[in-house]
Design an enzyme around this catalytic site. Structure first.
Site, PDB file in Angstrom:
ATOM      1  N   LYS A   1      11.830 -19.664  -4.428  1.00 37.07           N
ATOM      2  CA  LYS A   1      10.935 -20.656  -5.030  1.00 37.07           C
ATOM      3  C   LYS A   1      10.552 -21.740  -4.017  1.00 37.07           C
ATOM      4  O   LYS A   1       9.423 -22.256  -4.052  1.00 37.07           O
ATOM      5  CB  LYS A   1      11.581 -21.274  -6.278  1.00 37.07           C
ATOM      6  CG  LYS A   1      11.735 -20.288  -7.437  1.00 37.07           C
ATOM      7  CD  LYS A   1      10.411 -19.612  -7.816  1.00 37.07           C
ATOM      8  CE  LYS A   1      10.497 -18.895  -9.154  1.00 37.07           C
ATOM      9  NZ  LYS A   1       9.285 -18.075  -9.418  1.00 37.07           N
TER      10      LYS A   1
ATOM     11  N   SER B   1       8.215 -14.171  -3.625  1.00 39.54           N
ATOM     12  CA  SER B   1       7.416 -15.038  -2.759  1.00 39.54           C
ATOM     13  C   SER B   1       6.338 -14.248  -2.013  1.00 39.54           C
ATOM     14  O   SER B   1       5.154 -14.530  -2.162  1.00 39.54           O
ATOM     15  CB  SER B   1       8.304 -15.755  -1.736  1.00 39.54           C
ATOM     16  OG  SER B   1       9.469 -16.255  -2.344  1.00 39.54           O
TER      17      SER B   1
ATOM     18  N   SER C   1      12.699 -16.336 -21.716  1.00 38.33           N
ATOM     19  CA  SER C   1      11.952 -15.100 -21.442  1.00 38.33           C
ATOM     20  C   SER C   1      12.947 -13.983 -21.161  1.00 38.33           C
ATOM     21  O   SER C   1      14.149 -14.214 -21.031  1.00 38.33           O
ATOM     22  CB  SER C   1      11.073 -15.303 -20.224  1.00 38.33           C
ATOM     23  OG  SER C   1      11.899 -15.517 -19.096  1.00 38.33           O
TER      24      SER C   1
ATOM     25  N   ASN D   1       0.859  -1.195   0.000  1.00 37.82           N
ATOM     26  CA  ASN D   1       0.000   0.000   0.000  1.00 37.82           C
ATOM     27  C   ASN D   1       0.894   1.245   0.000  1.00 37.82           C
ATOM     28  O   ASN D   1       2.106   1.132   0.200  1.00 37.82           O
ATOM     29  CB  ASN D   1      -0.963  -0.022   1.192  1.00 37.82           C
ATOM     30  CG  ASN D   1      -0.212  -0.128   2.506  1.00 37.82           C
ATOM     31  OD1 ASN D   1       0.623   0.727   2.815  1.00 37.82           O
ATOM     32  ND2 ASN D   1      -0.458  -1.194   3.253  1.00 37.82           N
TER      33      ASN D   1
END
Ligand code: NAI
Length: 286
Positions: free
Chosen positions: A190, A147, A222, A78
Site C-alpha cells: 500500500k 501494487s 469484504s 501478457n
C-alpha cells in the site's frame, strides 16, 4: 454522453469494487468489470441467477447493469508471463485473454475507449504473517498483485482512456501507520501504491491529461478483509475512536469514487483521499 468505466476487482457484492460500480452506474456510467479468473464462474452464475439483484438496486429504482464481465488476472501482463501450471489449471483453462494486455485489447475491441479506470484489488498470500516472518516470495507476490498490478493496468488502458479520464485505486492506512496484523508485505504494497499514485499522476497527467488518485478507505467486511482475520476488531476500533462514530458503508467509498471520476474533481490528482470517518486524523485512541 455517458461515461464508460472499467472496474478491476469485482467478484461479489460485498467489496468496494461493487459499491464503486453502483455509484458510477447511479451517476449514469456504463459499467464493465474485470473479475479474477478463479472467481469468475461463481460470480457470473450468481449474477445470472439473480443472487445479487437486491444489491443491484440503484437509488432511482432501476437495477445496475453490468454491460460485460472480463476475466482478469492482474499479476500477468501478457501470455508470455503465464507459467505452465496456471495455463493448464482447471480454473484458468476455461477462460481466455485474461492477462492485463489482452483485457485492455478486448475492451478496446468491444468499446473503443473508457473514461474511468478503477483498481479495487489486492492479494498477499502471507498477509497473516508479521513482516519479520514474511518470505521474499510472499512479499514480492503482495507487491505484484497489489501494487504493480495498478501500474500495469494503467499502462495498458492509457491508450484507451479519453483525455480528462480519471483513474482510482484503493489503499489502506497501514501504509503509513503501524497496523499490526496487516502483514505479508501488504503494508509495503500500500505504501508503494500511494507513492506510485503521485508519480503516475505526473506521468499520465502531463502526457494524457488523466487524473490519478487513491482512496484510503476505512475497514469494510469484504471477502478479502475477512480473509485477513482482524476486520471485526478494526471496525470496532474505528467505531470507538474515529471522530464519526458510525460503521463505514461501502457506498460512502463508492460515492467518493464517483466524485473523483467527475468534473467536480477536475483539479484533484496525485491525492490520497481518506474515506474513513476521520480515523486517520486521530493521534491516540480514546
Ligand atoms: P474484495 O474481496 O471485494 O476485492 C478484492 C478483489 O481482488 C477480489 O474480487 C479478488 O477476486 C480480486 N483479486 C485478487 N487477486 C487478483 C488478481 N491477481 N487479479 C485480479 N483480481 C484479483 O475486497 P475489498 O476489501 O473490497 O478490496 C478492494 C480494495 O480495497 C483492495 O485494494 C483493498 O486492499 C482495499 N481496501 C479494503 C479495505 C477493507 O477493510 N476491506 C480497507 C482499505 C482498503
Amino acid at each position: 454522453k455517458g461515461k464508460r468505466a472499467f472496474i478491476a476487482g469485482v467478484a461479489d457484492d460485498n467489496g468496494y469494487g461493487w459499491a464503486i460500480a453502483k455509484s458510477l452506474a447511479a451517476a449514469g456510467a456504463q459499467i464493465l468489470v474485470g473479475t479474477w479468473v478463479p472467481a469468475l464462474n461463481i460470480f457470473e452464475t450468481s449474477l445470472r441467477r439473480g443472487k445479487f439483484d437486491e444489491s443491484r438496486l440503484l437509488p432511482d429504482g432501476s437495477l445496475m447493469e453490468i454491460t460485460k464481465v472480463y476475466p482478469l488476472d492482474a499479476v500477468f501482463d501478457n501470455p508470455d508471463d503465464v507459467p505452465e501450471d496456471i495455463k493448464t489449471n482447471k480454473r484458468y483453462a476455461g477462460s481466455s485473454n485474461w492477462t492485463v494486455q489482452e483485457v485492455a485489447e478486448s475492451v478496446k475491441h468491444d468499446f473503443g475507449s473508457i473514461d474511468i479506470l478503477v483498481h479495487s484489488l489486492a492479494n498477499g498470500p502471507e498477509v497473516s504473517k508479521p513482516l519479520l516472518e514474511t518470505s521474499r516470495k510472499g512479499y514480492l507476490a503482495a507487491l505484484s498483485a497489489s501494487s504493480y498490478s495498478y501500474i500495469s493496468l494503467l499502462k495498458h488502458f492509457l491508450p484507451l482512456m479519453n483525455p480528462g479520464s480519471s483513474s482510482i485505486s484503493l489503499t489502506y492506512i497501514a501504509s503509513e501507520r503501524i497496523i499490526p496484523g496487516y502483514g505479508g508485505g501488504m503494508s509495503s504494497a500500500k505504501a508503494a501504491l500511494e507513492s506510485d499514485t503521485k508519480v503516475l499522476a505526473f506521468e499520465a497527467g502531463r502526457k494524457h491529461k488523466i487524473r490519478v488518485n487513491t482512496i484510503s478507505a476505512g475497514p469494510l467486511r469484504s471477502r478479502a478483509a475477512k480473509a485477513i482475520g482482524f476486520i471485526d476488531t478494526m471496525i470496532e476500533y474505528s467505531m470507538a475512536n474515529a471522530p464519526l462514530q458510525k460503521e463505514l458503508s461501502a457506498d460512502e467509498v463508492g460515492n467518493t469514487a464517483a466524485f473523483l471520476a467527475s468534473p467536480l474533481a477536475s483539479a484533484i490528482t496525485g491525492a490520497v483521499i481518506y474515506v474513513d470517518n476521520g480515523l486517520n486524523a486521530m493521534g491516540v485512541g480514546v
